[in-house]
Design a protein around this motif. Sequence first.
Motif, PDB file in Angstrom:
ATOM      1  N   ASP A 135       0.639  -1.386   0.479  1.00 25.39           N
ATOM      2  CA  ASP A 135      -0.106  -0.274   0.022  1.00 25.39           C
ATOM      3  C   ASP A 135       0.900   1.296  -0.181  1.00 25.39           C
ATOM      4  N   ASP A 182      -1.379  -7.750   2.471  1.00 19.60           N
ATOM      5  CA  ASP A 182      -1.220  -6.337   2.979  1.00 19.60           C
ATOM      6  C   ASP A 182      -2.454  -5.607   3.568  1.00 19.60           C
ATOM      7  N   HIS A 262       2.902  -5.892  11.081  1.00 22.08           N
ATOM      8  CA  HIS A 262       3.691  -5.462  10.664  1.00 22.08           C
ATOM      9  C   HIS A 262       4.961  -5.458  11.276  1.00 22.08           C
ATOM     10  N   HIS A 278       6.908  -8.024   1.755  1.00 22.59           N
ATOM     11  CA  HIS A 278       6.841  -6.627   3.124  1.00 22.59           C
ATOM     12  C   HIS A 278       5.235  -8.043   3.340  1.00 22.59           C
ATOM     13  N   CYS A 282       3.614  -9.702   6.588  1.00 23.28           N
ATOM     14  CA  CYS A 282       2.256  -9.004   7.127  1.00 23.28           C
ATOM     15  C   CYS A 282       0.759 -10.160   6.778  1.00 23.28           C
TER      16      CYS A 282
HETATM   17 ZN   LIG Z   1       2.594  -2.911   4.972  1.00 20.73          ZN
END
Ligand SMILES: [Zn+2]
Length: 360
Positions: A135, A182, A262, A278, A282
């Motif tokens: 994001d 995410d 996170h 990433h 998460c």
């Molecule tokens: Zn993130």
Amino acid sequence: MSADRINLLRTKVFDKSKWMQLPRDVVIGHDVIEQIPTVCEDLALGDSVLIVSGDRTRDVAGKRVEALLSGSYEIATFAAGEDDPLETIRKAEEAVAEAGFVIGVGGGRVIDVAKIASYNTDRHFISIPTAASHDGIVSSRASVPTADGNVSLAAEPPIAVVADTAVIASAPHRLLASGCADIIANYTAIRDWELSHRLRGEPLSEYALTLSRMTAEILFKNADLIKPHSEESAWLVTKALVSSGVAMSIAGSSRPGSGGEHKFSHALEILAPGKGLHGEKCGIGAIITMYLHGGDWEGIRDSLKKIGAPTTPAGIGVDDETAVAALLAARTIRPERFTILDMGLTEESAQDLVKMLYRE
Ligand SMILES: [Zn+2]
């Protein structure tokens, strides 16, 4: 007797204020990259531009953007290579100094370089994501890997986002699935926010929280529709990433989309550098934090499976011991951001959780 020393009761005045920076033009859809000249013209940002892209993304879309703008703008280009990120940002800032505004064409890393350099040089920034992997394509913060782990840096929120679904759908599916994960992690991020609000009195924005939850819900419900290389999937995920970024802009922080899951992901980046994307980390973290919150952790796990994102540490090449260590180290990452992982999780329970929740 003078009235000077008497404290008169006064009615409390309303003195709250807030500054929200949101993108002005958001253009999403098939072949919208062709509309970049119109977007630039509409925003009247000047007549010189620095186009930041990566080695691969320049071929995918960067050169096309250069061709579309040549003739109308003085164009300089910058390649955000693989070397030291902080050094790359510094060099990008030097390059920006000559340009009126900045366009970032690429994945998360390229967009991060472009928006941090724009912020530090006070230039407007247009985001053209070539993948929907996290994001950061819309938000005003960027997470940059350094030798001591990731640091969160201030960045210029994009004045415009031009997200071409044809380009995004042609990126590896793993990136899109990571972007979905995410967003699905917003569910646990907002639970952590509510927890911190109740326990610590942290201010909470009802509007940002609701938007963040709604965004996660849309992907959660439509997990079956997320398919590799489909423009419809790219459309759904990109819209979700934009609205999640807007939720963060409204909150004025990444709180609506970033909680314990996170912190777990950032801890893994230090303990197992280079393992997993990433959003993947998460998503894996959200399974445990949702369990700790007493929520529907199985629902999170099943939707991650449907979209093709990993659901166990083993799925990204991380062993159970490292996952346990990351769960315990999460509390040392951004300690001011209170989450369920700061509630006294013991090593023993962390081991049990990893064994119990991360079975294939
Ligand atoms: Zn993130």
